[in-house]
Each structure stands twice: as C-alpha cells, then as structure tokens.
Design a protein around this motif. Sequence first.
Motif, PDB file in Angstrom:
ATOM      1  N   VAL A  82       0.877  -1.333   0.095  1.00 34.65           N
ATOM      2  CA  VAL A  82      -0.102  -0.030   0.143  1.00 34.65           C
ATOM      3  C   VAL A  82       0.686   1.162   0.060  1.00 34.65           C
ATOM      4  O   VAL A  82       1.799   1.281   0.723  1.00 34.65           O
ATOM      5  CB  VAL A  82      -1.089   0.141   1.122  1.00 34.65           C
ATOM      6  N   SER A  83       0.646   2.029  -0.858  1.00 37.75           N
ATOM      7  CA  SER A  83       1.544   3.206  -1.201  1.00 37.75           C
ATOM      8  C   SER A  83       0.678   4.660  -0.705  1.00 37.75           C
ATOM      9  O   SER A  83       1.335   5.583  -0.556  1.00 37.75           O
ATOM     10  CB  SER A  83       1.957   3.364  -2.433  1.00 37.75           C
ATOM     11  N   TYR A  84      -0.576   4.556  -0.720  1.00 41.61           N
ATOM     12  CA  TYR A  84      -1.318   5.640  -0.293  1.00 41.61           C
ATOM     13  C   TYR A  84      -3.018   4.987   0.092  1.00 41.61           C
ATOM     14  O   TYR A  84      -3.228   4.098  -0.471  1.00 41.61           O
ATOM     15  CB  TYR A  84      -1.603   6.577  -1.767  1.00 41.61           C
ATOM     16  N   THR A  85      -3.499   5.817   1.011  1.00 40.74           N
ATOM     17  CA  THR A  85      -4.877   5.554   1.254  1.00 40.74           C
ATOM     18  C   THR A  85      -6.006   6.733   1.384  1.00 40.74           C
ATOM     19  O   THR A  85      -5.295   8.009   1.762  1.00 40.74           O
ATOM     20  CB  THR A  85      -4.992   4.987   2.700  1.00 40.74           C
ATOM     21  N   GLU A  91      -4.243   2.700  -2.495  1.00 38.13           N
ATOM     22  CA  GLU A  91      -3.389   2.688  -3.592  1.00 38.13           C
ATOM     23  C   GLU A  91      -2.463   1.567  -3.444  1.00 38.13           C
ATOM     24  O   GLU A  91      -1.709   1.759  -2.375  1.00 38.13           O
ATOM     25  CB  GLU A  91      -2.923   4.121  -4.044  1.00 38.13           C
ATOM     26  N   ILE A  92      -2.183   0.728  -4.338  1.00 34.11           N
ATOM     27  CA  ILE A  92      -1.146  -0.337  -4.136  1.00 34.11           C
ATOM     28  C   ILE A  92      -0.198  -0.032  -5.294  1.00 34.11           C
ATOM     29  O   ILE A  92      -0.429   0.003  -6.585  1.00 34.11           O
ATOM     30  CB  ILE A  92      -1.717  -1.621  -4.313  1.00 34.11           C
ATOM     31  N   PHE A  93       1.181  -0.031  -5.002  1.00 32.71           N
ATOM     32  CA  PHE A  93       2.348   0.216  -5.879  1.00 32.71           C
ATOM     33  C   PHE A  93       2.879  -1.262  -5.979  1.00 32.71           C
ATOM     34  O   PHE A  93       2.998  -1.935  -5.131  1.00 32.71           O
ATOM     35  CB  PHE A  93       3.316   1.391  -5.186  1.00 32.71           C
ATOM     36  N   CYS A  94       3.136  -1.535  -7.380  1.00 38.21           N
ATOM     37  CA  CYS A  94       3.682  -3.080  -7.564  1.00 38.21           C
ATOM     38  C   CYS A  94       4.856  -2.575  -8.317  1.00 38.21           C
ATOM     39  O   CYS A  94       4.775  -1.611  -9.334  1.00 38.21           O
ATOM     40  CB  CYS A  94       2.813  -3.673  -8.620  1.00 38.21           C
ATOM     41  N   LYS A  95       6.099  -3.366  -8.024  1.00 36.21           N
ATOM     42  CA  LYS A  95       7.170  -3.433  -8.894  1.00 36.21           C
ATOM     43  C   LYS A  95       7.409  -4.760  -9.404  1.00 36.21           C
ATOM     44  O   LYS A  95       7.160  -5.826  -8.775  1.00 36.21           O
ATOM     45  CB  LYS A  95       8.344  -2.674  -8.248  1.00 36.21           C
ATOM     46  N   VAL A  96       7.994  -4.576 -10.401  1.00 35.57           N
ATOM     47  CA  VAL A  96       8.406  -6.171 -11.037  1.00 35.57           C
ATOM     48  C   VAL A  96       9.525  -6.223 -11.522  1.00 35.57           C
ATOM     49  O   VAL A  96      10.102  -5.415 -12.161  1.00 35.57           O
ATOM     50  CB  VAL A  96       7.393  -6.681 -12.358  1.00 35.57           C
ATOM     51  N   ILE A  97      10.427  -7.164 -10.997  1.00 40.30           N
ATOM     52  CA  ILE A  97      11.864  -7.385 -11.067  1.00 40.30           C
ATOM     53  C   ILE A  97      12.177  -8.803 -11.975  1.00 40.30           C
ATOM     54  O   ILE A  97      11.680  -9.813 -11.354  1.00 40.30           O
ATOM     55  CB  ILE A  97      12.584  -7.183  -9.630  1.00 40.30           C
ATOM     56  N   THR A 115      -5.884   0.511  -7.499  1.00 36.16           N
ATOM     57  CA  THR A 115      -6.615   1.029  -6.360  1.00 36.16           C
ATOM     58  C   THR A 115      -7.681  -0.063  -6.051  1.00 36.16           C
ATOM     59  O   THR A 115      -8.293  -0.649  -6.990  1.00 36.16           O
ATOM     60  CB  THR A 115      -7.221   2.151  -6.775  1.00 36.16           C
ATOM     61  N   PHE A 116      -7.661  -0.011  -4.681  1.00 36.75           N
ATOM     62  CA  PHE A 116      -8.768  -1.181  -4.241  1.00 36.75           C
ATOM     63  C   PHE A 116      -9.459  -0.572  -3.159  1.00 36.75           C
ATOM     64  O   PHE A 116      -9.253   0.450  -2.457  1.00 36.75           O
ATOM     65  CB  PHE A 116      -7.839  -2.405  -3.328  1.00 36.75           C
ATOM     66  N   GLY A 145       1.048  10.327  -4.055  1.00 35.20           N
ATOM     67  CA  GLY A 145      -0.482   9.625  -3.897  1.00 35.20           C
ATOM     68  C   GLY A 145      -1.432  10.480  -4.051  1.00 35.20           C
ATOM     69  O   GLY A 145      -2.575  10.399  -4.703  1.00 35.20           O
ATOM     70  N   LYS A 146      -1.620  11.797  -3.584  1.00 31.61           N
ATOM     71  CA  LYS A 146      -2.812  12.898  -3.531  1.00 31.61           C
ATOM     72  C   LYS A 146      -3.057  13.166  -4.909  1.00 31.61           C
ATOM     73  O   LYS A 146      -4.142  13.105  -5.277  1.00 31.61           O
ATOM     74  CB  LYS A 146      -2.647  13.876  -2.708  1.00 31.61           C
ATOM     75  N   GLU A 147      -1.900  13.401  -5.811  1.00 31.73           N
ATOM     76  CA  GLU A 147      -2.208  13.828  -7.053  1.00 31.73           C
ATOM     77  C   GLU A 147      -2.577  12.624  -8.059  1.00 31.73           C
ATOM     78  O   GLU A 147      -3.234  12.735  -8.767  1.00 31.73           O
ATOM     79  CB  GLU A 147      -0.519  14.297  -7.486  1.00 31.73           C
ATOM     80  N   ARG A 148      -2.175  11.523  -7.718  1.00 31.05           N
ATOM     81  CA  ARG A 148      -2.546  10.273  -8.369  1.00 31.05           C
ATOM     82  C   ARG A 148      -4.128  10.089  -8.086  1.00 31.05           C
ATOM     83  O   ARG A 148      -4.909   9.713  -9.056  1.00 31.05           O
ATOM     84  CB  ARG A 148      -1.901   9.177  -8.058  1.00 31.05           C
ATOM     85  N   ALA A 149      -4.259  10.257  -7.071  1.00 29.44           N
ATOM     86  CA  ALA A 149      -5.912   9.997  -6.752  1.00 29.44           C
ATOM     87  C   ALA A 149      -6.616  11.015  -7.153  1.00 29.44           C
ATOM     88  O   ALA A 149      -7.945  10.731  -7.435  1.00 29.44           O
ATOM     89  CB  ALA A 149      -6.056  10.055  -5.045  1.00 29.44           C
ATOM     90  N   GLU A 150      -6.438  12.193  -7.115  1.00 28.95           N
ATOM     91  CA  GLU A 150      -7.256  13.294  -7.755  1.00 28.95           C
ATOM     92  C   GLU A 150      -7.348  13.000  -9.231  1.00 28.95           C
ATOM     93  O   GLU A 150      -8.349  13.159 -10.158  1.00 28.95           O
ATOM     94  CB  GLU A 150      -6.258  14.893  -7.794  1.00 28.95           C
ATOM     95  N   THR A 151      -5.967  12.581  -9.956  1.00 31.86           N
ATOM     96  CA  THR A 151      -6.362  12.184 -11.519  1.00 31.86           C
ATOM     97  C   THR A 151      -7.108  11.195 -11.596  1.00 31.86           C
ATOM     98  O   THR A 151      -8.107  10.915 -12.643  1.00 31.86           O
ATOM     99  CB  THR A 151      -4.699  11.715 -11.944  1.00 31.86           C
ATOM    100  N   ARG A 152      -7.206  10.170 -10.863  1.00 32.84           N
ATOM    101  CA  ARG A 152      -8.265   8.994 -10.848  1.00 32.84           C
ATOM    102  C   ARG A 152      -9.694   9.337 -10.464  1.00 32.84           C
ATOM    103  O   ARG A 152     -10.376   9.011 -11.493  1.00 32.84           O
ATOM    104  CB  ARG A 152      -8.062   8.251  -9.650  1.00 32.84           C
ATOM    105  N   ARG A 153     -10.045  10.419  -9.851  1.00 38.78           N
ATOM    106  CA  ARG A 153     -11.248  11.172  -9.669  1.00 38.78           C
ATOM    107  C   ARG A 153     -11.702  11.774 -11.198  1.00 38.78           C
ATOM    108  O   ARG A 153     -12.760  11.456 -11.397  1.00 38.78           O
ATOM    109  CB  ARG A 153     -11.140  11.886  -8.511  1.00 38.78           C
ATOM    110  N   ILE A 154     -10.653  12.305 -11.587  1.00 39.40           N
ATOM    111  CA  ILE A 154     -11.139  13.161 -12.882  1.00 39.40           C
ATOM    112  C   ILE A 154     -11.237  12.120 -13.883  1.00 39.40           C
ATOM    113  O   ILE A 154     -12.301  12.237 -14.608  1.00 39.40           O
ATOM    114  CB  ILE A 154     -10.171  14.021 -13.209  1.00 39.40           C
ATOM    115  N   ARG A 155     -10.540  11.090 -13.954  1.00 33.56           N
ATOM    116  CA  ARG A 155     -10.784   9.910 -15.122  1.00 33.56           C
ATOM    117  C   ARG A 155     -12.056   9.346 -14.790  1.00 33.56           C
ATOM    118  O   ARG A 155     -12.643   8.873 -15.642  1.00 33.56           O
ATOM    119  CB  ARG A 155      -9.554   9.242 -14.761  1.00 33.56           C
ATOM    120  N   ARG A 156     -12.435   8.886 -13.619  1.00 31.69           N
ATOM    121  CA  ARG A 156     -13.657   8.213 -13.419  1.00 31.69           C
ATOM    122  C   ARG A 156     -14.954   8.924 -13.587  1.00 31.69           C
ATOM    123  O   ARG A 156     -15.641   8.612 -14.138  1.00 31.69           O
ATOM    124  CB  ARG A 156     -13.727   7.870 -11.900  1.00 31.69           C
TER     125      ARG A 156
END
Length: 178
Positions: A82-85, A91-97, A115-116, A145-156
């Motif tokens: 979890v990277s932001y709530t 919001e879950i951050f994933c990295k793939v190595i 986002t979950f 994270g707050k900026e990404r959350a706002e972007t999600r709200r606009i996109r939704r």
Amino acid sequence: MTIKTRNPKESLIVNTDQVMINDLNNYNTLFGGVLMKKLDNNATLSARRHARVKECVTASTDSIDFLHPIHQTDSVCVESFVSYTGSKSMEIFCKVIAEDMISGERRMAATAFLTFVALDENKHPIKVPDLVPETEEERFLYESGKERAETRRIRRKHSQELTEIIGLEKPWEKGVEA
C-alpha cells in the motif's frame, strides 16, 4: 472504533515465479496479460493485508508501465504494498523485477499502480487504516499519491460521462427496428 495506522511494509507481498513457455507471446517474452494477472493477485493480497478484511475489490488499474521485456530464462518477482490511502480506498504500488537465472542480472521490468476498496461482510466499502510511510521510497510514493488520487477522480468522472454517450446496442442490430 478507531482504526490504527499501518506502515507500507506491513502490506508487503512478494511473489516470485519462473516464466513458463505457455506464458510467452510470439516475441518469446511474457504476455502482458499474464503479468497483469500477477499484479492484480499480488495487489489484492496487499490491500487485504492492510485493511485486514476478507474481501477487497479492484477499483482501477491506474497504470502499468512495461519497462523491459521478461524472457523465459528470467524469474519474475512482483512486490506490492500500500502506497497511499484515502478514507475508503487504497493505492497499491507494484514493482516487477526480472532476473536472468543464468547471469543473475536483475532489472526493473515494470511498475504499476492499482486501487482497491475494502468491503465489509455486506459488500459495502469500509474505512481503511491510515498509512505512515517510513522509507524514502515509501514517502515519495505517499507524497505523490494525492495527485494520483485526484487524477483517478477526474478519469472516473470522465468515464461516467462517457457511459452516458456510448451505446449498448449490439453492432449487428444497429439501425434495425425492434
């Protein structure tokens, strides 16, 4: 009831797999869809671990950036936390190595944000614990994270507006009277 805070490492899920031949596309690299399933599975567990609930649902897959191909000779390690709530979302951050199992070379193959929403036993969204980042990586992700959350709200909102315009007709029935 007061919900305690948690730090990102409490939601960390790490899963490493080998790349099987049936996971490969015609370029002999891992299918993007196979990786997307791995990301969603990992992220679900991170969300459930953070919220400590039976059920969490994917609200959005914000982005998946494919940075380097993953080959059959690689192992693929997905790390998620979890990277932001928000109040009811995580919001879950994933990295793939990817790691070449012959040479030992490791590379960042992909990153993703999902986002979950945590659900109660009646399938209603519930408040989730606040997040207290500790490391530099965690703080960077949390502060942006707050900026990404706002972007999600606009996109939704845009997606909801779009659903009012686009039709549900079957293409072969367009122009046919009922």
